[in-house]
Design a protein around this motif. Structure first.
Motif, PDB file in Angstrom:
ATOM      1  N   GLY A 195       0.820  -1.213   0.000  1.00  0.00           N
ATOM      2  CA  GLY A 195       0.000   0.000   0.000  1.00  0.00           C
ATOM      3  C   GLY A 195       0.846   1.252   0.000  1.00  0.00           C
ATOM      4  N   VAL A 196       1.921   1.251   0.796  1.00  0.00           N
ATOM      5  CA  VAL A 196       2.834   2.399   0.836  1.00  0.00           C
ATOM      6  C   VAL A 196       3.529   2.555  -0.505  1.00  0.00           C
ATOM      7  N   LEU A 197       3.986   1.443  -1.087  1.00  0.00           N
ATOM      8  CA  LEU A 197       4.662   1.502  -2.386  1.00  0.00           C
ATOM      9  C   LEU A 197       3.725   2.015  -3.481  1.00  0.00           C
ATOM     10  N   VAL A 198       2.494   1.543  -3.485  1.00  0.00           N
ATOM     11  CA  VAL A 198       1.533   2.001  -4.491  1.00  0.00           C
ATOM     12  C   VAL A 198       1.291   3.492  -4.320  1.00  0.00           C
ATOM     13  N   SER A 199       1.197   3.952  -3.077  1.00  0.00           N
ATOM     14  CA  SER A 199       0.987   5.377  -2.817  1.00  0.00           C
ATOM     15  C   SER A 199       2.150   6.214  -3.343  1.00  0.00           C
ATOM     16  N   THR A 250      11.815   9.887   1.303  1.00  0.00           N
ATOM     17  CA  THR A 250      12.710  11.011   0.999  1.00  0.00           C
ATOM     18  C   THR A 250      14.021  10.514   0.398  1.00  0.00           C
ATOM     19  N   GLN A 251      14.577   9.443   0.973  1.00  0.00           N
ATOM     20  CA  GLN A 251      15.849   8.920   0.455  1.00  0.00           C
ATOM     21  C   GLN A 251      15.677   8.334  -0.931  1.00  0.00           C
ATOM     22  N   ILE A 252      14.588   7.617  -1.176  1.00  0.00           N
ATOM     23  CA  ILE A 252      14.352   7.015  -2.495  1.00  0.00           C
ATOM     24  C   ILE A 252      14.213   8.105  -3.535  1.00  0.00           C
ATOM     25  N   VAL A 253      13.465   9.159  -3.215  1.00  0.00           N
ATOM     26  CA  VAL A 253      13.282  10.267  -4.157  1.00  0.00           C
ATOM     27  C   VAL A 253      14.594  10.991  -4.376  1.00  0.00           C
ATOM     28  N   ARG A 254      15.373  11.181  -3.321  1.00  0.00           N
ATOM     29  CA  ARG A 254      16.651  11.876  -3.432  1.00  0.00           C
ATOM     30  C   ARG A 254      17.612  11.117  -4.327  1.00  0.00           C
ATOM     31  N   GLY A 290       9.230   9.871  10.631  1.00  0.00           N
ATOM     32  CA  GLY A 290       9.084   8.427  10.720  1.00  0.00           C
ATOM     33  C   GLY A 290       9.938   7.704   9.698  1.00  0.00           C
ATOM     34  N   PHE A 291      10.040   6.403   9.892  1.00  0.00           N
ATOM     35  CA  PHE A 291      10.847   5.577   9.009  1.00  0.00           C
ATOM     36  C   PHE A 291      10.366   5.659   7.573  1.00  0.00           C
ATOM     37  N   VAL A 292       9.058   5.582   7.390  1.00  0.00           N
ATOM     38  CA  VAL A 292       8.498   5.595   6.037  1.00  0.00           C
ATOM     39  C   VAL A 292       8.809   6.918   5.347  1.00  0.00           C
TER      40      VAL A 292
END
Length: 149
Positions: free
Chosen positions: A5-9, A144-148, A137-139
């Motif tokens: 769900g988080v990944l789809v978001s 943020t790190q993935i986008v960066r 939070g961790f998520v």
């Protein structure tokens, strides 16, 4: 699963303007290896408009999209996105006849995206006010790190 769900978001946030109906049924996730596979993504008709290209997508889809997330070295290694098979049939924008229903639909989608962004910003600011003394939070750090990368 919560992670799906988080990944789809997150994927909808970045791929939403380009692909239709992204949902968890198209997602294959190998959590520990950091591999995410998507198949059968249909390209939106207005996917090229924000690039100011005088083309309209008549039909299009992505064969496979693979996302590789280096969980062990997330802060140092890049997140890799591979797209295999981009198939687009496009036509000139000027040859498209004016269709008021399509125009209304596009305006509605645009307004909905804008409202969604405003709502997310409002929720984020409320959350920041509540947790201003706490670390993100961790998520949120993960996104943020993935986008960066």
């Amino acid at each position: 699963m919560v992670l799906e769900g988080v990944l789809v978001s997150v994927l909808n946030r970045f791929l939403g303007p380009y692909v239709k109906n992204l949902d968890s049924s198209q997602l294959k996730v190998a959590i520990w290896s950091g591999e995410v596979h998507l198949q059968g993504l249909e390209v939106k008709e207005n996917a090229l408009t924000q690039f100011e290209i005088p083309l309209r997508v008549l039909k299009g889809h992505l064969g496979k999209l693979r996302l590789s997330i280096p969980w062990k070295n997330l802060y140092t290694d890049p997140v890799v996105i591979e797209i295999d098979g981009v198939y687009i049939i496009a036509g000139p924008e000027t040859a498209v006849r004016y269709d008021p229903l399509k125009e209304q639909k596009e305006e509605k989608e645009k307004k909905q995206r804008k409202l969604k962004q405003i709502e997310e910003a409002r929720k984020k600011s409320e959350l920041n006010l509540k947790t201003s003394d706490q670390d993100p939070g961790f998520v949120e750090k993960l996104i943020t790190q993935i986008v960066r990368n």
